[in-house]
Each structure stands twice: as structure tokens, then as C-alpha cells.
Design a protein around this motif. Structure first.
Motif, PDB file in Angstrom:
ATOM      1  N   ALA A 132       4.453   1.566   0.690  1.00 20.79           N
ATOM      2  CA  ALA A 132       4.694   0.365   1.490  1.00 20.79           C
ATOM      3  C   ALA A 132       5.753  -0.531   0.858  1.00 20.79           C
ATOM      4  CB  ALA A 132       3.388  -0.408   1.675  1.00 20.79           C
ATOM      5  N   GLN A 178      -0.458   4.658  -1.091  1.00 25.16           N
ATOM      6  CA  GLN A 178      -0.081   3.913   0.110  1.00 25.16           C
ATOM      7  C   GLN A 178       0.644   2.609  -0.223  1.00 25.16           C
ATOM      8  OE1 GLN A 178      -2.962   4.216   3.606  1.00 25.16           O
ATOM      9  NE2 GLN A 178      -4.364   4.445   1.882  1.00 25.16           N
ATOM     10  N   ASP A 204      -2.067  -7.947   4.895  1.00 28.25           N
ATOM     11  CA  ASP A 204      -0.772  -7.808   5.569  1.00 28.25           C
ATOM     12  C   ASP A 204      -0.447  -6.335   5.788  1.00 28.25           C
ATOM     13  OD1 ASP A 204      -0.234 -10.475   5.895  1.00 28.25           O
ATOM     14  OD2 ASP A 204       1.041 -10.644   4.106  1.00 28.25           O
ATOM     15  N   LEU A 205      -0.648  -5.512   4.749  1.00 29.36           N
ATOM     16  CA  LEU A 205      -0.371  -4.078   4.873  1.00 29.36           C
ATOM     17  C   LEU A 205      -1.281  -3.425   5.908  1.00 29.36           C
ATOM     18  CD1 LEU A 205       0.193  -2.899   1.172  1.00 29.36           C
ATOM     19  CD2 LEU A 205       1.879  -3.613   2.876  1.00 29.36           C
ATOM     20  N   ARG A 233      -4.286   2.551   5.335  1.00 25.57           N
ATOM     21  CA  ARG A 233      -5.363   3.033   6.197  1.00 25.57           C
ATOM     22  C   ARG A 233      -6.585   3.415   5.370  1.00 25.57           C
ATOM     23  NH1 ARG A 233      -4.894   8.949   6.838  1.00 25.57           N
ATOM     24  NH2 ARG A 233      -2.957   9.710   5.888  1.00 25.57           N
ATOM     25  N   ARG A 259      -2.671  -4.927   8.542  1.00 28.15           N
ATOM     26  CA  ARG A 259      -2.234  -5.355   9.874  1.00 28.15           C
ATOM     27  C   ARG A 259      -0.985  -4.595  10.323  1.00 28.15           C
ATOM     28  NH1 ARG A 259      -4.308 -10.508   8.207  1.00 28.15           N
ATOM     29  NH2 ARG A 259      -2.406 -10.952   7.037  1.00 28.15           N
ATOM     30  N   GLN A 260      -0.123  -4.272   9.367  1.00 23.65           N
ATOM     31  CA  GLN A 260       1.108  -3.546   9.682  1.00 23.65           C
ATOM     32  C   GLN A 260       0.875  -2.044   9.856  1.00 23.65           C
ATOM     33  OE1 GLN A 260       3.866  -4.445   6.474  1.00 23.65           O
ATOM     34  NE2 GLN A 260       3.396  -6.628   6.608  1.00 23.65           N
ATOM     35  N   GLY A 261      -0.351  -1.597   9.609  1.00 23.03           N
ATOM     36  CA  GLY A 261      -0.652  -0.178   9.715  1.00 23.03           C
ATOM     37  C   GLY A 261      -0.116   0.643   8.551  1.00 23.03           C
ATOM     38  N   ARG A 262       0.154  -0.011   7.426  1.00 18.44           N
ATOM     39  CA  ARG A 262       0.723   0.679   6.265  1.00 18.44           C
ATOM     40  C   ARG A 262      -0.323   0.974   5.197  1.00 18.44           C
ATOM     41  NH1 ARG A 262       6.000  -2.894   5.029  1.00 18.44           N
ATOM     42  NH2 ARG A 262       6.827  -0.993   4.063  1.00 18.44           N
TER      43      ARG A 262
END
Length: 348
Positions: free
Chosen positions: A165, A161, A286-287, A294, A289-292
Motif C-alpha cells: 500500500a 499488504q 484508511d487502508l 483485506r 476503506r480504500q480496499g488496500r
């Protein structure tokens, strides 16, 4: 409280059992956390057998990673406490396989918005390991080709992931069709069976002009084999030896391909480079929050029982040790009736 207490080293996780033990008494600088979920790790298997490099004095409570609710806050400098009673947190400390644990503030982080306890319990160790390996140690960037070994494991799925990203193309390796499917579901562009002879050539063939990959993420012990498919100026980061064998490296290949070979010992960053720890977690949040990024929590399949209750810790560790799982194997922890006050204040 209830806990997995180790009074003597055991042969394996099947010998673990839950017992009632006195509840912990936090020191003035510690929080008391009511645990709602606990994650399993390979080092838990080593520790219960007495084969880990960090062995507490017997008897001790097993487990490390957890997520739960703040039940008590530190009594010293209470005005500066980061967390209040009822806050949802995750962290790591000796004694995670229990209903309660004492922990200092630096070992805690807030549960991300939208994440549950079972999602967060396995974040503290694997996610920053993978982020630091790729972003800090190998400088992953857009356009890189990244080879992730054991891509369906806890650190592996995190690495897949994170690399995606950052704009990389990811080649995942895994030893079963199901695990390769899981790696693809988390973003891997390609998935290869590393048990198949000639997998290195398959990797090279996938890259532009068969140039080889730019980065190898290795938690297994496959450096020597990976040198056959890494490209010029490639970077290889070693984070572990899940195979059980420490690799012997053909250093002539390192020289001929101008390869950078680095290690990552995330556990020492808090002492050696504390400023980097903060940067890594800033990047990870940050990732999220950005949905990148999970959750990578393992979900039992094919009629398997859900892992709910400390009684399932032995089963969870056994499945992990037999390589029957993917991602992070998490056990949900039932709080004792008298501890129902330790419920989340707002998130859930």
C-alpha cells in the motif's frame, strides 16, 4: 456463559475444554460484549502452559482477541459512551475464548464496514503491529524493497499488504510452497523458501544491481542472516522470535552497511505513546476503506472442518502451534440461546 476456563496449567491445547461458568459482571466503566468470533495467537499457547510473561491468577479464562456485539454499556458517564448496545466491535482483553467478556472502551474499535466478526476478530494485535513496524519504525515509502519474513503468518500477511500500500516491492519468505502461494495472493511480488540454503543471495539477486533490500521485517529471529541481504542504509525491525531463538547479531555488519536496527513492542505504545496508537489505527482504517487491506482469516482446506464453536479452540491452537495454518486462525463463537438479544443492530 460458556468459556475455556484454565484452572491449572496444561500440557497443550488438546487439554482445553469448554465449561459453563458464571457470567462476568462489568464494572461501572466496562462494556459487556457478546463474542461472536475469537482469534488465536502464539501467546495463547504460552499462557495456557504458564510460560507467558503475563500470567493471570488461576483460575482464568483463556484467549484475548475477539469481535462481537455490545450487550451492556458503562454506567458511569453514560452520555459520553462511544458505543451503544447492538454496536459491532472488535478488541482484545483477557478472556476472549468465551461467549461474554468485559472490557474498557480503549480496548475496543468498531468493526469496519463490510467486514464480518470472523474477519475482524484478529485485527487488534497483528495489524497495528505490522503498520507501526513499517510506517512508524522504519518509514516505509514508495520505491523501497521490503523483505517480510514468515510472510504467510498473521503479522506477515498484514506487513505484505501494508508495504504494498505504501508503494514498496515485497519479497516474502515462507517455509512451504502453499504459504508462499498465500503470500503472493496477498500482494507479495516475490516469494522465497527461507529453509533453502543460500536464500539470502536469492534475495540480493532480486533487488536492483543486487543492492539488497531497504527494509527487513522480522518476527522470526533472522536478523543475522538478513544482514547478508540488506542494503546500505537498510532498516531492520525486530518484532518477535517465532523461531524460539533470540538471534546473536554480527554487529560489524550493522556498522559496515550503516544499518539501523530497531525493535517494536506494540503492546507498550498505549502506555508510552498513546498518541501514536491513534495515528496507527487512522492509517489502518484508511487502508481498509480504500480496499488496500483485506482480512487475513485462515480458511481450512482439504476437507477440514470449519472452526465453529468454542469446542474448536483447542484444535485451532494446535494447528497454529504446528505451523499448519496461515494468516489469523479464528474460531466462530455460537451465542447461547438466551443471549440471542445480543445480535448486531445494523451491520449484519
Amino acid at each position: 456463559m460458556r468459556a475455556i476456563r484454565v484452572k491449572e496449567y496444561v500440557e497443550g491445547p488438546q487439554d482445553l475444554f469448554v465449561s459453563d461458568v458464571p457470567g462476568p459482571r462489568p464494572s461501572p466503566n466496562e462494556y459487556l460484549i457478546a463474542i461472536h468470533a475469537a482469534a488465536t495467537n502464539f501467546f495463547d499457547l504460552l499462557q495456557i502452559r504458564g510460560k507467558y510473561q503475563h500470567q493471570p491468577t488461576l483460575p482464568w479464562i483463556a484467549g484475548s482477541e475477539f469481535a462481537g456485539v455490545v450487550a451492556e454499556t458503562p454506567s458511569v458517564n453514560s452520555s459520553s459512551n462511544k458505543y451503544k448496545i447492538g454496536d459491532c466491535v472488535f478488541g482484545a482483553a483477557q478472556g476472549g475464548f468465551a461467549t461474554l467478556v468485559c472490557v474498557t472502551e480503549e480496548a475496543l474499535l468498531p468493526v469496519p464496514d463490510g467486514w464480518g466478526f470472523a474477519d475482524s476478530a484478529g485485527l487488534m494485535v497483528t495489524a497495528p503491529t505490522s503498520y507501526a513496524a513499517l510506517a512508524t519504525r522504519t518509514g516505509v515509502q514508495r520505491g523501497d524493497w521490503v523483505l517480510v519474513h514468515a510472510a504467510a503468518g498473521g503479522v506477515g500477511l498484514a506487513a505484505v499488504q501494508i508495504a504494498k500500500a505504501f508503494g514498496a516491492t515485497v519479497i516474502a519468505t515462507a517455509g512451504s510452497a502453499r504459504k508462499r502461494e498465500v503470500a503472493r495472493s496477498f500482494g507479495a511480488d516475490h516469494a522465497i523458501d527461507y529453509k533453502q540454503a543460500g536464500w539470502e543471495e536469492q534475495v540480493r539477486t532480486l533487488t536492483p544491481n543486487k543492492k539488497g533490500v531497504d527494509i527487513v521485517f522480522d518476527p522470526v529471529g533472522l536478523v543475522n542472516a538478513s544482514l547478508k541481504c540488506v542494503g546500505w542504509n537498510g532498516r531492520i525491525v525486530v518484532i518477535g522470535f517465532a523461531s524460539g531463538t533470540i538471534d546473536s547479531v554480527a554487529m560489524n555488519r550493522v556498522l559496515l552497511k550503516n544499518v539501523s536496527l530497531v525493535g517494536l513492542h506494540w503492546g507498550l505504545y498505549a502506555r508510552q505513546e498513546p498518541q501514536t496508537v491513534d495515528k496507527v489505527w487512522e492509517g489502518l482504517f484508511d487502508l481498509i476503506r480504500q480496499g488496500r487491506f483485506r482480512p487475513t482469516r485462515f480458511v481450512p482446506e482439504g476437507g477440514e472442518e470449519d472452526l465453529v464453536g468454542l469446542e474448536y479452540v483447542g484444535k485451532a491452537l494446535g494447528m497454529l502451534g504446528r505451523r499448519e495454518t496461515w494468516g489469523k486462525v479464528v474460531v466462530e463463537v455460537r451465542q447461547e440461546p438466551q443471549k440471542r438479544m445480543f445480535e448486531a443492530s445494523s451491520k449484519f
